[in-house]
Design a protein around this motif. Structure first.
Motif, PDB file in Angstrom:
ATOM      1  N   PRO A  81       0.826  -1.214   0.000  1.00 14.38           N
ATOM      2  CA  PRO A  81       0.000   0.000   0.000  1.00 14.38           C
ATOM      3  C   PRO A  81       0.859   1.263   0.000  1.00 14.38           C
ATOM      4  O   PRO A  81       1.994   1.258   0.479  1.00 14.38           O
ATOM      5  N   ASP A  82       0.311   2.347  -0.521  1.00 18.17           N
ATOM      6  CA  ASP A  82       1.028   3.614  -0.642  1.00 18.17           C
ATOM      7  C   ASP A  82       1.630   4.097   0.680  1.00 18.17           C
ATOM      8  O   ASP A  82       2.797   4.481   0.708  1.00 18.17           O
ATOM      9  N   PRO A  83       0.902   4.075   1.810  1.00 20.20           N
ATOM     10  CA  PRO A  83       1.510   4.544   3.064  1.00 20.20           C
ATOM     11  C   PRO A  83       2.720   3.705   3.488  1.00 20.20           C
ATOM     12  O   PRO A  83       3.711   4.238   3.978  1.00 20.20           O
ATOM     13  N   ASP A  84       2.647   2.378   3.258  1.00 22.73           N
ATOM     14  CA  ASP A  84       3.774   1.505   3.602  1.00 22.73           C
ATOM     15  C   ASP A  84       4.981   1.790   2.708  1.00 22.73           C
ATOM     16  O   ASP A  84       6.117   1.820   3.174  1.00 22.73           O
ATOM     17  N   LEU A  85       4.726   2.003   1.425  1.00 24.21           N
ATOM     18  CA  LEU A  85       5.806   2.304   0.488  1.00 24.21           C
ATOM     19  C   LEU A  85       6.537   3.582   0.904  1.00 24.21           C
ATOM     20  O   LEU A  85       7.755   3.599   1.015  1.00 24.21           O
ATOM     21  N   LYS A  86       5.793   4.629   1.165  1.00 24.95           N
ATOM     22  CA  LYS A  86       6.415   5.906   1.543  1.00 24.95           C
ATOM     23  C   LYS A  86       7.144   5.793   2.875  1.00 24.95           C
ATOM     24  O   LYS A  86       8.226   6.350   3.048  1.00 24.95           O
ATOM     25  N   ALA A  87       6.591   5.033   3.823  1.00 22.87           N
ATOM     26  CA  ALA A  87       7.245   4.851   5.123  1.00 22.87           C
ATOM     27  C   ALA A  87       8.564   4.102   4.966  1.00 22.87           C
ATOM     28  O   ALA A  87       9.575   4.483   5.565  1.00 22.87           O
ATOM     29  N   ARG A  88       8.592   3.063   4.151  1.00 24.57           N
ATOM     30  CA  ARG A  88       9.832   2.295   3.955  1.00 24.57           C
ATOM     31  C   ARG A  88      10.890   3.113   3.251  1.00 24.57           C
ATOM     32  O   ARG A  88      12.069   2.974   3.539  1.00 24.57           O
ATOM     33  N   LEU A  89      10.503   3.970   2.323  1.00 27.30           N
ATOM     34  CA  LEU A  89      11.469   4.801   1.625  1.00 27.30           C
ATOM     35  C   LEU A  89      11.939   5.977   2.480  1.00 27.30           C
ATOM     36  O   LEU A  89      13.047   6.453   2.309  1.00 27.30           O
ATOM     37  N   THR A  90      11.105   6.444   3.387  1.00 31.86           N
ATOM     38  CA  THR A  90      11.491   7.539   4.266  1.00 31.86           C
ATOM     39  C   THR A  90      12.512   7.073   5.298  1.00 31.86           C
ATOM     40  O   THR A  90      13.387   7.814   5.697  1.00 31.86           O
ATOM     41  N   ASP A  91      12.427   5.803   5.688  1.00 34.94           N
ATOM     42  CA  ASP A  91      13.330   5.260   6.707  1.00 34.94           C
ATOM     43  C   ASP A  91      14.738   5.012   6.186  1.00 34.94           C
ATOM     44  O   ASP A  91      15.634   4.738   6.969  1.00 34.94           O
TER      45      ASP A  91
END
Length: 92
Positions: A81-91
């Motif tokens: 999902p989009d929120p998971d993708l952005k969270a993994r890339l932000t980390d």
């Protein structure tokens, strides 16, 4: 399925994700560098491998949707999902 805008820099000294930037239209784009040269799809393959590893998804879940011959690409990621993708890339 999520689409991700990527600006790819082939021929770098190391494979790495440099973080988020904005394109000329002000839209977010992920800056990525790979060691592979843009010959016979090697840089695109390295991009897929790097993104799959960083996102924790199989390589088969990542595909170049548009821009195979361009530095700016649209990448499709399945099963995240989009929120998971952005969270993994932000980390990173």
């Amino acid at each position: 399925m999520v689409h991700l805008a990527v600006r790819l820099a082939p021929g770098a000294s190391a494979d790495r994700i440099d973080g988020w930037d904005k394109d000329a239209g002000g839209r977010p784009v992920l800056k990525v560098r790979v060691r592979a040269r843009p010959v016979e799809g090697e840089a695109n393959a390295a991009l897929i491998k790097l993104l799959a590893r960083a996102l924790g998804v199989p390589q088969s879940a990542v595909a170049i949707h548009r821009g195979g011959q361009s530095r700016t690409k649209r990448v499709r990621v399945e099963g995240l999902p989009d929120p998971d993708l952005k969270a993994r890339l932000t980390d990173l």
